[in-house]
Structures are given as structure tokens and as C-alpha cells.
Design a protein around this motif. Sequence first.
Motif, short mmCIF file in Angstrom:
data_model
loop_
_atom_site.label_atom_id
_atom_site.label_comp_id
_atom_site.label_asym_id
_atom_site.label_seq_id
_atom_site.Cartn_x
_atom_site.Cartn_y
_atom_site.Cartn_z
N UNK A 45 0.86 -1.18 0.00
CA UNK A 45 0.00 0.00 0.00
C UNK A 45 0.90 1.23 0.00
N UNK A 46 0.74 2.09 -1.00
CA UNK A 46 1.45 3.37 -0.98
C UNK A 46 0.45 4.48 -0.70
N UNK A 47 0.80 5.37 0.19
CA UNK A 47 -0.08 6.49 0.49
C UNK A 47 0.52 7.73 -0.17
N UNK A 48 -0.24 8.38 -1.02
CA UNK A 48 0.24 9.60 -1.68
C UNK A 48 1.29 9.34 -2.73
N UNK A 49 0.96 8.67 -3.84
CA UNK A 49 1.97 8.40 -4.87
C UNK A 49 2.50 9.67 -5.54
N UNK A 50 1.74 10.76 -5.50
CA UNK A 50 2.21 12.03 -6.09
C UNK A 50 2.46 11.86 -7.57
N UNK A 51 3.74 12.05 -7.98
CA UNK A 51 4.07 11.93 -9.40
C UNK A 51 4.49 10.51 -9.77
N UNK A 52 4.45 9.60 -8.81
CA UNK A 52 4.67 8.18 -9.12
C UNK A 52 6.12 7.72 -9.10
N UNK A 53 7.04 8.56 -8.61
CA UNK A 53 8.47 8.18 -8.63
C UNK A 53 8.74 6.97 -7.73
N UNK A 54 8.15 6.98 -6.54
CA UNK A 54 8.33 5.83 -5.64
C UNK A 54 7.47 4.65 -6.11
N UNK A 55 6.28 4.96 -6.62
CA UNK A 55 5.36 3.92 -7.10
C UNK A 55 6.05 3.02 -8.13
N UNK A 56 6.76 3.65 -9.06
CA UNK A 56 7.48 2.89 -10.10
C UNK A 56 8.46 1.90 -9.49
N UNK A 57 9.16 2.35 -8.49
CA UNK A 57 10.15 1.47 -7.84
C UNK A 57 9.46 0.34 -7.09
N UNK A 58 8.34 0.66 -6.45
CA UNK A 58 7.60 -0.39 -5.72
C UNK A 58 7.06 -1.40 -6.71
N UNK A 59 6.58 -0.90 -7.85
CA UNK A 59 6.01 -1.78 -8.88
C UNK A 59 7.07 -2.73 -9.44
N UNK A 60 8.33 -2.27 -9.47
CA UNK A 60 9.40 -3.11 -10.00
C UNK A 60 9.72 -4.28 -9.06
N UNK A 61 9.37 -4.11 -7.78
CA UNK A 61 9.79 -5.13 -6.81
C UNK A 61 8.64 -6.00 -6.29
N UNK A 62 7.41 -5.45 -6.25
CA UNK A 62 6.30 -6.15 -5.59
C UNK A 62 5.33 -6.74 -6.60
N UNK A 63 4.54 -7.69 -6.15
CA UNK A 63 3.56 -8.33 -7.03
C UNK A 63 2.29 -7.52 -7.21
N UNK A 64 1.99 -6.69 -6.20
CA UNK A 64 0.77 -5.88 -6.27
C UNK A 64 1.03 -4.55 -5.55
#
Length: 274
Positions: A45-64
Motif C-alpha cells: 500500500x502506498x499512500x500519496x503516490x504524487x508523481x509516481x516516482x516511488x510507485x514505479x520502484x515499488x512496482x518493479x519489486x512487488x507483485x501488487x
Amino acid sequence: MNPRSLLERYNIQPKKSLGQNFLHDPGVLDKIAAAAELTPADAVLEIGPGTGALTERLAAAAGRVVAVETDARLQPLLAERLASCPHVEVVYADILAVDVPALMGPAPYIVVANLPYYITSAILRHLLEAPRRPRRLVLTVQQEVAERIMAAPGDLSLLAVSVQFYGQPRTVMHIKPAAFWPRPDVDSAVLRIDVYDRPPVDVPDERAFFRVVRAGFSQKRKQLRNALGAGLGLGGEAAAALLTRAGVDPRRRAETMTLAEWAALARAAAEGGL
Ligand code: SAM
């Protein structure tokens, strides 16, 4: 692309009122994602993805990845940036209004977030007091809040007791304002909190524990006999007797109490039918 150029492209001005300070230092973003120790078996669960910079990194490592963002202006930007990540779902809502266990489902999950600082404590309560808690949290918070959460007896606050009751916090790294755009006025820190399977102290139940803790902290810097007397509606004499039964000197102050002492107090209150 850095957050400033990206937001300009979509004609979005950052809102201070939403805590919108976007991290642009790739090294810092990598370290935050690494601290979460994600595997393809993990849901995040990410809170506040903003521009998605952290989201991209989480997506590269996690299944969901489920990202909850309150600012719907970011929708076109995030849709484009995350178009190639079908395992990322962005929900446009206020995290405090979201039923997190229902959103995440029955499997264990991990929280990773650069929090909007104006609601740090409320988000921590929302996540940790939920019926199903995250397994682990990696949170960017204000440095001063990180220090308060990590405090030892002598400097404890309601926030510190609340976090330390549920999990073990440790500091991963410090972050200077220059790593963000726009720059915040304060230093930041990344905290990792590993959530316990069961509380580290023996309590009658969580509600009873937090009832005495809240009462104890209800009056700043007062002796516990007075704070508890007022907070539990007992009066000073009865509160002093309760504290003595729990093996705590009634003249102590809330910030000096260990978790084990709060637990003993909660047990004494439960035994006394309070
Ligand atoms: N994750 C991004 C990063 O690292 O650059 C942005 C972090 S920024 C400090 C905080 C983010 O939380 C912003 O995108 C803001 O819009 C969002 N936000 C603020 N209040 C929120 C709320 N109540 N629920 C969900 N998101 C919120």
C-alpha cells in the motif's frame, strides 16, 4: 523526468495544504524502496503516490501495488506514467476515509509512503489500530516526528507509546530538504516499523491499555496521580491507590513510563473493575 518538469507538463501547481513535497533524488527513492525488502509475493500500500516516482520502484519489486492519492489532478499524469504496470491500482481517495483492510484484502501487506506530514499521526493510528495491520511500514516523516516515535522512557509521548506497542521502529536514513521539490521547511527521516504478531507486553485488551495511556498523557507534565485521576474520572486518591497497586510511584510522570508499566497499570485497572 524530475517532478517539477513533470507537473509543469500537466499544468499542476503543488499544493502545500496537501503536503506536496515531491522526492526527486533517485538515490533516496532507491533506498526507501530497498528498505521495504519487497518480493514479487508482496502486496504494497502506498499512500500519496504524487508523481509516481516511488510507485514505479515499488512496482518493479512487488507483485501488487495499491496507491491511494487524494489529489485527482494527478490522475492523467499517473495513468500515463504507470500505463505499463497492470499490477498497480491507483485509488483516488483520502486515505483516512479508506477501509484499508477491505481495500488490501486478506493477504498480509506492507506500507511504503512519503507521508503528507500534516496527517502523520492520524495515518499511523488509522493503519495500526485497524483490525488487520500491515506487516511492516517504511515511512518518510518529519525528522522531529521520527525522533518522537523512537524516544525512550523519559521522553515518551502518546504517539511513541502507540507506535512502540504495535511494532519496533528504527531509523533507515535522514533526508535533507534539498532532496524534495518544492523544498519542505523541515528535515525528514525514513522510519521502518516492523509490526509485532502480538503486543510485546501483557495487556487485558488494547482498548483498556490505551484508555489508561491516553488518560496518563491527558495533562501535560502533571504527576500521574493527577493526570489519571482526571483522565479516568477517579479523583487523585483513587488514582494514587491504583498506581500503587500496579507498582508505580503516583508521583511519576507519563513520559517516564515504560510499556511494561503501562501494561501493569492497565491490568490493575481491569482487576479493579475500572
Ligand atoms: N510519493 C510522492 C513522492 O515521494 O514524491 C509524493 C509524496 S508527498 C510528500 C505526499 C502525497 O500525499 C501527495 O501526493 C499528496 O497529494 C498526497 N496526500 C495528501 N493528503 C492525502 C490523503 N489524505 N490521502 C491520500 N493522499 C494524500
